[in-house]
Each structure stands twice: as structure tokens, then as C-alpha cells.
Write a protein that holds these residues in place. Structure first.
Motif, short mmCIF file in Angstrom:
data_model
loop_
_atom_site.label_atom_id
_atom_site.label_comp_id
_atom_site.label_asym_id
_atom_site.label_seq_id
_atom_site.Cartn_x
_atom_site.Cartn_y
_atom_site.Cartn_z
N ILE A 32 0.83 -1.21 0.00
CA ILE A 32 0.00 0.00 0.00
C ILE A 32 0.86 1.25 0.00
O ILE A 32 0.64 2.19 -0.77
N ASN A 33 1.86 1.28 0.88
CA ASN A 33 2.71 2.47 0.98
C ASN A 33 3.48 2.73 -0.30
O ASN A 33 3.62 3.88 -0.74
N ASN A 34 3.99 1.66 -0.90
CA ASN A 34 4.73 1.84 -2.15
C ASN A 34 3.84 2.43 -3.25
O ASN A 34 4.27 3.28 -4.03
N MET A 54 3.42 6.13 -2.66
CA MET A 54 4.62 6.88 -3.01
C MET A 54 4.79 6.98 -4.52
O MET A 54 5.20 8.03 -5.03
N ARG A 55 4.45 5.91 -5.23
CA ARG A 55 4.48 5.98 -6.70
C ARG A 55 3.50 7.02 -7.22
O ARG A 55 3.70 7.60 -8.28
N ASN A 56 2.41 7.24 -6.48
CA ASN A 56 1.38 8.19 -6.91
C ASN A 56 1.67 9.63 -6.47
O ASN A 56 0.83 10.51 -6.66
N ILE A 90 -5.38 9.22 -1.02
CA ILE A 90 -4.45 10.31 -0.73
C ILE A 90 -4.04 10.98 -2.03
O ILE A 90 -3.59 10.32 -2.98
N ASP A 91 -4.18 12.30 -2.10
CA ASP A 91 -3.80 13.05 -3.28
C ASP A 91 -2.28 13.22 -3.37
O ASP A 91 -1.54 12.97 -2.41
N GLN A 92 -1.84 13.70 -4.53
CA GLN A 92 -0.43 14.03 -4.70
C GLN A 92 -0.01 15.15 -3.75
O GLN A 92 -0.81 15.96 -3.31
N ASP A 93 1.29 15.14 -3.45
CA ASP A 93 1.92 16.19 -2.64
C ASP A 93 1.42 16.25 -1.21
O ASP A 93 1.52 17.30 -0.55
#
Length: 463
Positions: free
Chosen positions: A244-246, A249-251, A269-272
Motif C-alpha cells: 500500500i505504501n509503495n 509513493m508511486r502516486n 491520498i492526493d499528490q503532494d
């Protein structure tokens, strides 16, 4: 394309878990194992999902609700017997049935789709999902012939010295031609030490009939993990957390320390967004762009607006606006809505309250069952006294109100727009707009009183 069906095996109690909770209901990253399995199956083009239930049947049904049909396995007489319970629903149907165990939460729809595709392309009647195990001890081995099809499926205890060196193992997930499956199940015997009917026996029956039995090997052994005890449950938790975390982070999400960050699969979760260590995000939480979460924050079923900052706080079933600061050490309880540019400071508890834009509750306050307007300042130690022991009452604080420190607002009460409440006041009546309300005893100073008390104490032999 052939019609496709799925059977999920979820009837076992799971005695090795040593738990009153039925095995398939044990959570992995906040979601029961069997729900993970069914969620992945739902992403496939399936006609039906049938879950075989036994121990804890009603609780499993409550968990999966409309995601599956259910069949009871009254006696747990083996995996073959479990699949046979779906016969009335499936036996006369053309197509392919995938059989999956409800304790394999790491299996992905991509792997299951690849298994189905391989099964179709090979023209097989049965296909075993296999993997190469780093240590195959205890696993059944899959022995292939020169054509790459399955020549033998042998249990560890029955394997020869040569076969023991094979590390391609049977993961317990299968594809079958549906009609062939239920015909072969009629021939499965329970002539074994356990007196049970085993699903792998179907493989041998079909091979003896000259049918094509093949295997699809996944590259990810970890994905095939079956959870039978708390050790395997912990391994599944770590694997799911990493996956899930990976993906986040890719997103475009920054996880400062992904090893110590816990995000449930249903969280968006959105970018940034930046997430600091020790944070736990669960339920249907949505985090908007630019937000900063943590460290050590727990957020459940919430919407966190863009550019908001949540530090060392617990927030549940609430909506936080944009550019809001929460914490450290704030507790936002259910049914709370915080407006844009607001501040909820340290050791503040908010419950079932709407707080308007640009309002501040900076420290050491309890605001419950309240409606707070915009641009309100709530002083340190303020309490909405909302409960009389039997009923809860609403406190209304209108726009542009200033409330001094250590005020008690005894609900039901309205503090009018633009008014002031003096520090230390206990407000029991409505405050008109633009008024100053002072509700405290007048200060009285008794000159030399302390000195007289000390002298009297000495005269009586006190120290």
C-alpha cells in the motif's frame, strides 16, 4: 469468453490462531482477510462469488453482505468437501471456477486474472497456481512433464528425494472447468488418516482421465501466503503495508518513514501530501493535496482538506477544511466539521461541533454539541457545558465572538454576534450581540488577612 465463477473457502475455525475471532475475520491493515480476497475477486469479470462458511458463518456473512452468495459447510470435512457444498449453485453451469482460500489476503486480482488467462490459453481442465518457495519444506510440490503440464502434485511427506529438491509449490489456489470439477468431486475419497475429502485429489482424478492439468507460476511467492497463525498474520500485515505504501509513493505521496506508517487499503491520498512516522490512516479517509499528517496522528473515516496540518492528534469521522491546523494533542471526535483556515490547538477536544472559517480554539478546551461561527476566538480552558446527566444541549456561538479564558458556557445558550465573554465567566443566559458579558463574583481583598492567619497559627503552637 467463458463465464467465470469463484468459490472462496472460509469455513474453518483456525485453531492455530488461538482466538475467539474466526480466522478469516482477522484483519490485515484494518480489513478482514476474507474481505481482501473478495475485493480482489470483484475486480474480475465473474458471474458469481460463492463463499463457503462454517464457523462464525453469521459474522462472515455480515462482513461480506452483498459481495457474495453463501453456502454452509456444517461439518468441516476437508477442502474437497467444502467446494462440493457449492454444487447446487454451480454444477450445471458451463465455464471456469476459480477456488481461493479466504486466508490468502495478499493475492491480487492481477495474479488471479493471469491464472485464468493461462488456464484458457492452455485449454486446461484444471490449473494450479504455483510459486517458487525459498524454503519449500511442508508444501506440496508440483512436478511438471516435458510439455510443462502437471505430471504430479505430491505432498511433502510423500515426496521422493528428487522431488524434495523441487521448489515449485502448490499455493492452494486453482482454476477448474466447472462441470469437470463437480464430476471429479464425486469420486474423491476420504480414505486417509484424517478421514477428509481433499481438493488436490481432484487433480489426480482429472489427470487419470487424460485431461490437461497445467500450472501457472506467479513471480511473487509472498503474495500466495496463507495465514494460519499469528506469525503469518504479522507477515501478511507487513507485506500489505509495504504494498500500500509503495503504491502511494508511486502516486506522488511523501512518506517520511514508510516502515512506521500505516494506511488502510480504502484510504485515498492526493499528490503532494506528506505523512510523517507513526501515523495511522484508516477507514474511508481522504487526504487532499498539500496536507501534512503527523507525526503520530490517527485519522479514521475523515476528509482532510488541502494544505491542512495535523500533528500528534486523533480525528474520527469528521471533516477538516483547507489550511486548518490541528494539534498537537487534539482530539476531534465524530460528527465534527472544521471550516477553512481554522485552528484547533493543543489539548483541545471537539465533539459533534461545526466550527466556522478562521475560528480558533487554541488550547485546553472542550467544545461539544456546539455551533461555532466564523472568526471566533475561544480562550484557553473554555468548556461548553452540554450535559445535565440526562440530555445533551447545544451551545451556539455566532460570528466574531471573543470568549475569554476559563469560561463555562452552560447549554442551551447563545452567544450573540460580535460579543465578548469575560475571562472566568459562567454563562447561563443568552448574550446579546455586541455585548460584554461578565458572570463572576466581584473580587474582594482583605488587607493583612494572611499575616493574621500566620500569627494565629504560631500562637497555637503551629510551625
Amino acid at each position: 469468453m467463458k463465464k467465470r465463477y469463484a468459490v472462496v473457502l472460509a469455513a474453518g475455525q483456525g485453531t492455530r490462531m488461538k482466538s475467539s475471532l474466526y480466522k478469516v475475520l482477522h484483519p490485515v491493515m484494518g480489513r478482514p482477510m476474507v474481505q481482501h480476497v473478495v475485493d480482489q475477486l470483484k475486480k474480475l469479470d465473474l458471474e458469481e462469488i460463492i463463499t463457503i462458511v462454517g464457523f462464525g458463518a453469521e459474522k462472515v456473512k455480515d462482513q461480506l453482505e452483498n459481495d457474495s452468495q453463501f453456502v454452509i459447510q456444517a461439518e468441516q470435512l476437508g477442502t474437497g468437501h467444502a467446494v462440493l457444498q457449492a454444487e447446487q449453485l454451480l454444477r450445471n453451469k458451463e465455464g471456469t471456477t476459480v477456488v481461493v482460500c479466504g486466508d490468502t489476503p495478499l493475492l491480487t486480482n492481477a495474479t488471479l486474472q493471469a491464472l485464468l488467462n493461462h488456464h484458457d490459453q492452455a485449454g486446461a481442465v484444471a490449473t494450479i497456481l504455483t510459486a517458487k518457495a525459498p524454503d519449500p519444506t511442508g508444501y506440496g510440490r508440483v512436478i511438471r512433464n516435458e510439455a510443462g503440464h502437471v505430471a504430479k502434485n505430491v505432498e511433502h511427506k510423500d515426496a521422493s528425494e528428487v522431488e524434495l529438491h523441487v521448489n515449485e509449490i502448490n499455493t492452494g489456489t486453482y482454476c477448474f472447468d466447472n462441470r469437470a470439477l463437480f464430476q471429479a468431486l464425486q469420486e474423491v475419497s476420504n480414505d486417509n488418516a484424517q478421514g477428509e475429502y481433499y481438493l488436490p485429489d481432484v487433480i489426480e482424478i482429472l489427470k487419470d482421465q487424460g485431461e490437461i492439468v497445467t500450472a501457472y507460476q506467479t513471480d511473487d511467492f509472498e503474495e500466495t501466503l496463507g495465514v494460519n497463525d499469528r506469525i503469518a498474520l504479522s507477515q501478511a500485515e507487513q507485506s500489505m503495508k509495504k504494498r500500500i505504501n509503495n503504491q502511494h509513493m508511486r502516486n506522488g505521496v511523501s512518506l517520511i518513514d514508510p516502515v512506521h506508517t500505516y494506511i488502510s487499503p480504502s484510504v485515498g491520498i492526493d499528490q503532494d501530501v506528506t505523512i510523517h512516522p507513526g501515523s495511522i490512516l484508516s477507514g474511508n479517509t481522504q487526504i487532499k493535496s498539500g496536507a501534512i499528517i503527523g507525526p503520530n496522528s490517527e485519522i479514521t473515516d475523515c476528509i482532510i482538506g488541502s494544505d491542512s496540518i495535523i500533528k500528534q492528534s486523533v480525528i474520527t469521522n469528521s471533516v477538516i477544511g483547507q489550511r486548518v491546523q490541528v494539534g498537537p494533542y487534539a482530539h476531534i471526535r465524530p460528527q465534527t466539521k472544521i471550516g477553512n483556515d481554522a485552528k484547533i490547538g493543543n489539548f483541545v477536544e471537539i465533539k459533534k461541533t461545526a466550527i466556522g472559517d478562521k475560528s480558533k480554539v487554541s488550547h485546553l478546551s472542550y467544545i461539544g454539541d456546539a455551533e461555532v461561527g466564523s472568526n471566533v476566538n475561544v480562550g484557553c480552558g473554555t468548556i461548553t457545558v452540554n450535559y445535565d446527566g440526562a440530555n445533551k444541549y447545544v451551545t451556539t456561538i455566532e460570528d466574531d465572538v471573543f470568549i475569554g479564558c476559563n469560561a463555562n458556557l452552560v447549554a442551551p445558550v447563545t452567544i450573540g454576534e460580535g460579543s465578548f465573554v469575560a475571562a472566568g465567566s459562567t454563562i447561563t443566559k443568552d448574550v446579546p450581540r455586541e455585548a460584554l458579558s461578565i458572570a463572576r463574583a466581584r473580587q474582594t481583598n482583605k488587607e493583612e488577612y494572611a499575616k493574621k492567619m500566620k500569627n494565629a497559627k504560631k500562637a497555637n503552637g503551629g510551625s
